[in-house]
Design an enzyme around this catalytic site. Structure first.
Site, PDB file in Angstrom:
ATOM      1  N   CYS A 229      -9.121  41.419  18.922  1.00  0.00           N
ATOM      2  CA  CYS A 229      -8.850  41.291  20.365  1.00  0.00           C
ATOM      3  C   CYS A 229      -9.236  42.570  21.094  1.00  0.00           C
ATOM      4  CB  CYS A 229      -7.385  40.955  20.605  1.00  0.00           C
ATOM      5  SG  CYS A 229      -6.982  40.793  22.362  1.00  0.00           S
TER       6      CYS A 229
ATOM      7  N   CYS B   2      -6.840  43.566  23.897  1.00  0.00           N
ATOM      8  CA  CYS B   2      -5.589  44.160  23.401  1.00  0.00           C
ATOM      9  C   CYS B   2      -5.804  45.607  22.957  1.00  0.00           C
ATOM     10  CB  CYS B   2      -5.053  43.381  22.200  1.00  0.00           C
ATOM     11  SG  CYS B   2      -5.023  41.601  22.430  1.00  0.00           S
ATOM     12  N   ASP B   3      -6.841  45.830  22.198  1.00  0.00           N
ATOM     13  CA  ASP B   3      -6.964  47.090  21.470  1.00  0.00           C
ATOM     14  C   ASP B   3      -8.098  47.993  21.947  1.00  0.00           C
ATOM     15  OD1 ASP B   3      -4.907  46.203  19.782  1.00  0.00           O
ATOM     16  OD2 ASP B   3      -6.320  45.106  18.523  1.00  0.00           O
TER      17      ASP B   3
END
Lengths: 345, 345
Positions: free
Chosen positions: A144, A147-148
């Site tokens: 992701c 997300c990261d």
């Protein structure tokens, strides 16, 4: 079938959607039961956040929080307000009769007036041992980018994205904001993404595309240092030095256990009404990544988990059920007294 | 019109939707600007949570958190990741040209490629001085039973709900889980709620209905002790001892400043596509209570704020905008260095 009292509400799952639904249902005095699952293969209770070491974008935590810590806190909150947690996996359901019947992998079946399905989705991985190991320890492998990707660790690095669909295009473009260079690795000679996104990727000055290429190994103890690549046409092997790998080859919603009883999308996500969590069966609600093939964020899942609980609560109120929750229940609850003692794993 | 560089993304609002959108947009390096508004009448920046003393149902805070503290934390997180905050109220917008033009109540107009409207909604109050005072200090007066009704303070008390629509019915039924007795006070002799909900309320053993009755005063220093009531038919006055008042006479979405440029619902909420935050004008997204007349929770607003930011980010990526954010900008940012220094008020 069990002769135990029928539950007002059973929640299946253990990610942000499930715990948020439980918090709301518990605060509505519905005495919910959460079946949080148990470790099976690469799946662990707690959802995909259990693979996220540092969450910077869950609102309310300016200093960031680890995925497992956030899940611990949500679970503790649900338990604090009266949720009963069962560490078992619901392996089948019978939604053709009322009350519904849920069968866990051990212990007796449970009956419920309403069910919230919040079983999430699993990111697809290439399937390499070191890929999964590095993903679990936060070693520069992720499924992701949103997300990261913004983590300081990835800034200024050479980053690789594996995939050829719209998600892979979006992740590659997103990563250009942080990376020195982005490599899109695709097994074919053409993207299946929409033309506008593919064009945007192919003309981006920071993106290089590795056509007809597969990843045969992920190198590095911690963090990742390089990828072993193979040309699918010539068979030639080579290494590509990278500081991060983002696998964007899709997700599989965890909906197989429903046995086709709820209407699904062509990609097996649960269909709900627009801006509602009602499913094709009245009294069954769905939330989280099991209904979401687009945003897939902890905060969006938590939001739909809340929605499902409010809808279930109102459905029960409409039907005059749940005002006197059944406290005497045959399901053995896993009682957790406080936040510190709560552990999802 | 200002000659300052066009912003990639401007967010209007200061509740959970606005700050979550800002966190996501900032982490995507879009250098967002948030117009957080400023105190006007009974409205204060921070949204409706500024009136909520203790939030027990925002997932991640097992010990609960005050509304203002949660807003401080979200704002600090947005600022930490690079959000610029302007303490001014956007009083009008021009969405008929691109880039869009936003006019704050002071300082020069701002132009933006994308706009997220997260201006929320305001609960309608009866309009009594002591009602508003007690709501602000957490003195037993609330406009949201789901938010506040489960608080220990209300358990076992006599609680009053004012209203006659579906929301009032839902709140009354919800409160029966905690109250010793629930009084529904309605100015007419018939509910406008759906029949099933009205019937459920009228037959509930814990609910008493005060037809043709209005609240003329709220009594008590802190907390509330009683209501002064007046019969709308006979004009007779009396007092009703209560331990809590829940006002459920509706909400007004804060969408008037849009001047009808976005398509709205009949009740003036912003229309979006199903499970998407796109509005009737491409590049304008909407989130939070401004699009939600049903759930109205902090966590649902935060979820849709995230959705709006991801959609805005992808829209900008599709159009090749926003990869090099304009850091040199004529809007004077209110820089806040860390979480402790961040203050919403």
């Amino acid at each position: 079938m069990s002769a135990s009292p029928t539950e007002a509400i059973v929640i299946i799952g253990s990610g942000p959607a499930a715990w948020t639904a439980a918090i709301y249902a518990a605060r509505a005095n519905l005495n919910p039961v959460v079946f949080e699952g148990e470790p099976v293969g690469t799946e662990i209770p707690g959802g995909q956040l259990m693979l996220t070491t540092d969450i910077e974008n869950f609102p309310g935590f300016p200093e960031g929080i680890s995925g497992p810590a956030l899940m611990d806190r949500m679970k503790a909150q649900a338990v604090h307000h009266g949720t009963r947690v069962v560490s078992a996996l619901v392996t089948s359901v019978d939604l053709s009769q009322r009350p519904f019947v849920l069968t866990p992998n051990y212990s007796a079946p449970v009956t419920a007036h309403t069910v919230i399905v919040a079983t999430g989705a699993a990111a697809k991985w290439i399937g390499l041992d070191n890929e999964l190991r590095l993903a679990k320890i936060g070693g520069g492998v992720s499924a992701c980018a949103v997300c990261d990707g913004a983590a300081p660790y990835f800034r200024g690095k050479r980053l690789a994205v594996v995939g050829g669909g719209d998600t892979a295009m979006e992740e590659a473009l997103y990563l250009t904001k942080f990376a020195s260079e982005v490599f899109v690795i695709h097994r074919k000679d053409k993207f299946r993404a929409s033309k506008v996104m593919a064009d945007r990727v192919m003309t981006h000055p920071k993106i290089r595309i590795e056509w007809n290429t597969v990843v045969t190994d992920v190198l590095g103890d911690d963090p990742i240092t390089a990828l072993a690549l193979e040309d699918t046409v010539t068979g030639a092997s080579r290494e590509l030095e990278v500081g991060g790998l983002f696998v964007a080859i899709g997700h599989t919603p965890n909906t197989a256990f429903l046995g086709g009883q709820l209407e699904l999308t062509p990609f097996n996500y649960i269909k709900t009404a627009p801006w509602r969590t009602v499913t094709s069966i009245e009294g069954v609600f769905a939330a989280g990544d099991a209904i979401d093939d687009y945003y897939r964020q902890a905060i969006t899942s938590a939001g739909t988990g809340c929605m499902a609980a409010l809808e279930a609560e109102r459905w029960l109120a409409h039907h005059g059920i749940g005002e006197s929750p059944m406290l005497d229940n045959a399901v053995a609850p896993v009682m957790i007294a406080d936040a510190d003692a709560a552990s999802v794993a």
